[in-house]
Motif scaffolding. Structure first.
Motif, short mmCIF file in Angstrom:
data_model
loop_
_atom_site.label_atom_id
_atom_site.label_comp_id
_atom_site.label_asym_id
_atom_site.label_seq_id
_atom_site.Cartn_x
_atom_site.Cartn_y
_atom_site.Cartn_z
N ALA A 72 58.35 -6.45 25.10
CA ALA A 72 57.65 -5.67 24.08
C ALA A 72 57.93 -6.23 22.69
CB ALA A 72 58.08 -4.20 24.16
N ASP A 73 59.18 -6.64 22.43
CA ASP A 73 59.51 -7.21 21.13
C ASP A 73 58.76 -8.52 20.89
OD1 ASP A 73 61.19 -5.12 20.59
OD2 ASP A 73 63.01 -6.15 21.25
N ALA A 74 58.53 -9.28 21.96
CA ALA A 74 57.81 -10.54 21.83
C ALA A 74 56.30 -10.35 21.78
CB ALA A 74 58.18 -11.48 22.99
N GLY A 75 55.81 -9.13 21.92
CA GLY A 75 54.38 -8.87 21.87
C GLY A 75 53.64 -9.22 23.14
N LEU A 76 54.35 -9.37 24.26
CA LEU A 76 53.71 -9.73 25.53
C LEU A 76 53.20 -8.50 26.27
CD1 LEU A 76 56.30 -12.43 26.61
CD2 LEU A 76 53.95 -12.84 25.88
N ILE A 77 53.88 -7.38 26.12
CA ILE A 77 53.42 -6.13 26.71
C ILE A 77 53.40 -5.06 25.62
CG2 ILE A 77 54.34 -6.70 29.00
CD1 ILE A 77 56.61 -4.70 28.46
N CYS A 78 52.65 -4.01 25.87
CA CYS A 78 52.61 -2.87 24.96
C CYS A 78 52.98 -1.63 25.76
CB CYS A 78 51.23 -2.71 24.34
SG CYS A 78 51.08 -1.27 23.25
N ARG A 79 53.95 -0.86 25.25
CA ARG A 79 54.41 0.34 25.93
C ARG A 79 53.88 1.56 25.18
NH1 ARG A 79 60.76 -0.87 26.93
NH2 ARG A 79 60.38 0.33 28.82
N TYR A 88 53.57 4.33 30.10
CA TYR A 88 52.78 3.27 30.70
C TYR A 88 52.94 1.99 29.88
CZ TYR A 88 50.57 7.18 33.12
OH TYR A 88 50.34 8.30 33.87
N LEU A 89 52.54 0.88 30.48
CA LEU A 89 52.52 -0.39 29.76
C LEU A 89 51.31 -1.19 30.19
CD1 LEU A 89 53.45 -2.91 31.89
CD2 LEU A 89 55.65 -1.78 31.63
N HIS A 90 50.95 -2.17 29.40
CA HIS A 90 49.87 -3.08 29.78
C HIS A 90 50.13 -4.45 29.19
CE1 HIS A 90 47.51 -3.55 25.98
NE2 HIS A 90 48.12 -2.41 25.68
N ILE A 91 49.58 -5.48 29.84
CA ILE A 91 49.70 -6.86 29.35
C ILE A 91 48.75 -6.99 28.16
CG2 ILE A 91 49.62 -9.28 29.98
CD1 ILE A 91 51.59 -7.70 31.65
N VAL A 92 49.29 -7.39 27.02
CA VAL A 92 48.49 -7.40 25.79
C VAL A 92 47.34 -8.39 25.89
CG1 VAL A 92 48.56 -7.84 23.31
CG2 VAL A 92 50.43 -6.59 24.41
N THR A 93 47.59 -9.59 26.42
CA THR A 93 46.56 -10.65 26.46
C THR A 93 45.89 -10.72 27.83
OG1 THR A 93 48.27 -12.27 27.03
CG2 THR A 93 47.74 -11.99 24.69
N TRP A 94 45.80 -9.58 28.50
CA TRP A 94 45.26 -9.57 29.86
C TRP A 94 43.82 -10.08 29.91
CZ3 TRP A 94 47.08 -9.13 34.61
CH2 TRP A 94 46.20 -8.83 35.64
N GLN A 95 42.96 -9.60 29.03
CA GLN A 95 41.55 -9.97 29.07
C GLN A 95 41.33 -11.45 28.77
OE1 GLN A 95 39.41 -7.91 30.23
NE2 GLN A 95 40.74 -6.10 30.23
N GLN A 96 42.25 -12.06 28.00
CA GLN A 96 42.07 -13.47 27.65
C GLN A 96 42.51 -14.42 28.76
OE1 GLN A 96 43.35 -11.20 25.73
NE2 GLN A 96 42.38 -11.25 23.72
N HIS A 97 43.46 -13.99 29.61
CA HIS A 97 44.05 -14.93 30.56
C HIS A 97 43.78 -14.58 32.02
CE1 HIS A 97 46.13 -16.93 27.32
NE2 HIS A 97 46.65 -15.79 26.91
#
Length: 311
Positions: A72-79, A88-97
Motif C-alpha cells: 500500500a505504501d508503494a502504491g501497488l494496492i489500495c486498501r 477490501y483491497l484492489h490492485i491499483v494498476t489492474w486495468q492497465q496490466h
C-alpha cells in the motif's frame, strides 16, 4: 477460486516492486491469482496467508499484514472500507496490466477512490455522493468569468437542477468529481486515509493504542543501525530487524531502549529474532551503584583501636 493471470517481464524491473521486500513482492504476485476479475479481494491478512503461504507457516498473518502495508505504501494496492464495514483491497494498476476475456462482475464493493460508480449520476442530473472521503462543500455557482460566452461541459443550471448548457463560464464545476481532494490531504501514494486498521484481531500487546511520546519510525531506527555497521547488512536481515522493531514500537517500548538493543545486536552479531531479548536486557539489567568491593585482609596499624582492647 484461483485464476490464471499474466505477469509482464517489466514487473521484474519495476521500481515500485523493488521498493518492497521479497516477501511482499511474492505476496503481490500471489494476489494476482486470487483477486476477482476486477482486481478486488478481501483485505484480511489471515485469509491471504492461508491462500498464499499455507506451505510456509513461518510466514504468519502478522508478516502478511506487513507485506500488505508495504504494497500500500508503494502504491501497488489500495486498501479501503466497504459499505458493510469490512476491509477490501484492489490492485491499483489492474486495468492497465490484466486483460480479462469476458470478465465476471465483481461481488465485492468498489473502491471509493479509484472506481467510478456506474450510477454516479442520478435522474436529476446531479452526482450522488458515493465516496466515503470527506470533501469540501462545493460552491453553489462558482466564480463568474467575464468576457466568456461558453459554459463548462458539466455546468449545472441551479434553476432546473439538471445538466444544461448555461450562458456563463465557471472557473470550476458546481459539483466536484469523486476523489477531488485538496492538495493538503493527498500523499505521494494517494489520499491520506489516516492510520491503517488491522483486520486480524491482533491488538498490539501491552495495551498501547497510541504511539510512544518519542515518535520514532521503524525506518529511522533501522537506518541508524545500518549507518553504524561497517558493512551494510543483508537485505533479509534488515527486513527481519524491521519487523521486530515495528512490533516493539507497537508495544510502546521506548525508542531509547530499542536503540540500546540494536547496538547490542550489532556488536554481538546475533540472529534478528533475538532483538526483543536484547531490548529486555538493555531495559532491565542494572548494575548496583554500591556493590561490595573485595579487599584483602591486612593487620591494623593500631591494634588497640581496632579490637577495642579485647585482646
Amino acid at each position: 477460486m484461483a485464476r490464471i493471470r499474466t505477469i509482464k517481464p517489466e514487473a521484474f524491473v519495476s521500481e515500485s516492486l523493488a521498493a518492497v521486500t521479497l516477501t511482499a513482492e511474492r505476496t503481490f504476485f500471489g494476489l494476482l491469482t486470487q483477486v476477482d476479475d476486477q482486481g478486488r479481494h478481501r483485505d484480511h491478512a489471515a485469509i491471504i496467508a492461508g491462500q498464499l503461504w499455507v506451505l510456509r507457516p513461518d510466514h504468519t498473518p502478522a508478516y502478511v499484514e506487513e507485506d500488505l502495508a508495504q504494497l500500500a505504501d508503494a502504491g501497488l494496492i489500495c486498501r479501503y472500507q466497504g459499505p458493510d464495514d469490512k476491509r477490501y483491497l484492489h490492485i491499483v494498476t489492474w486495468q492497465q496490466h490484466q486483460k480479462i476475456n469476458r470478465p465476471s462482475k465483481s461481488r465485492l464493493p468498489g473502491c471509493p477512490h479509484h472506481d467510478a460508480p456506474t450510477d454516479a449520476v442520478s435522474r436529476t442530473g446531479q452526482r450522488t455522493a458515493e465516496c466515503s472521503v470527506t470533501e469540501p462543500a462545493p460552491s453553489s455557482h462558482g466564480t463568474l468569468r467575464e468576457g466568456s460566452g461558453k459554459a463548462p461541459e458539466h455546468a449545472v443550471n441551479p434553476g432546473s437542477g439538471a445538466e444544461t448548457a448555461g450562458q456563463v463560464d465557471f472557473t470550476e464545476p458546481s459539483v466536484k468529481e469523486p476523489g477531488g481532494l485538496p492538495a493538503a490531504t493527498m500523499t505521494p501514494h494517494g489520499p491520506d486515509l489516516g492510520p491503517r486498521n488491522l483486520d486480524l484481531g491482533t491488538t498490539p500487546s501491552g495495551g498501547a493504542s497510541a504511539p510512544a511520546p518519542d515518535t520514532v519510525s521503524t525506518r529511522q531506527l533501522i537506518g541508524e543501525y545500518a549507518t553504524a555497521c561497517t558493512h551494510r547488512p543483508p537485505k533479509d536481515v534488515m527486513a527481519h530487524l524491521g519487523r521486530e522493531v515495528r512490533k516493539l514500537l507497537n508495544e510502546g517500548i521506548a525508542p531509547a531502549h530499542i536503540r540500546s538493543g540494536l547496538e547490542r545486536h550489532r556488536t554481538k552479531g546475533l540472529h534478528a529474532s533475538l532483538l526483543p531479548s536484547l531490548v529486555h536486557e538493555a531495559m532491565n539489567t542494572t548494575t548496583p551503584a554500591t556493590a561490595a568491593v573485595h579487599r584483602p585482609w591486612t593487620n591494623p596499624a593500631d591494634i588497640a583501636a581496632a579490637y577495642g582492647e579485647e585482646l
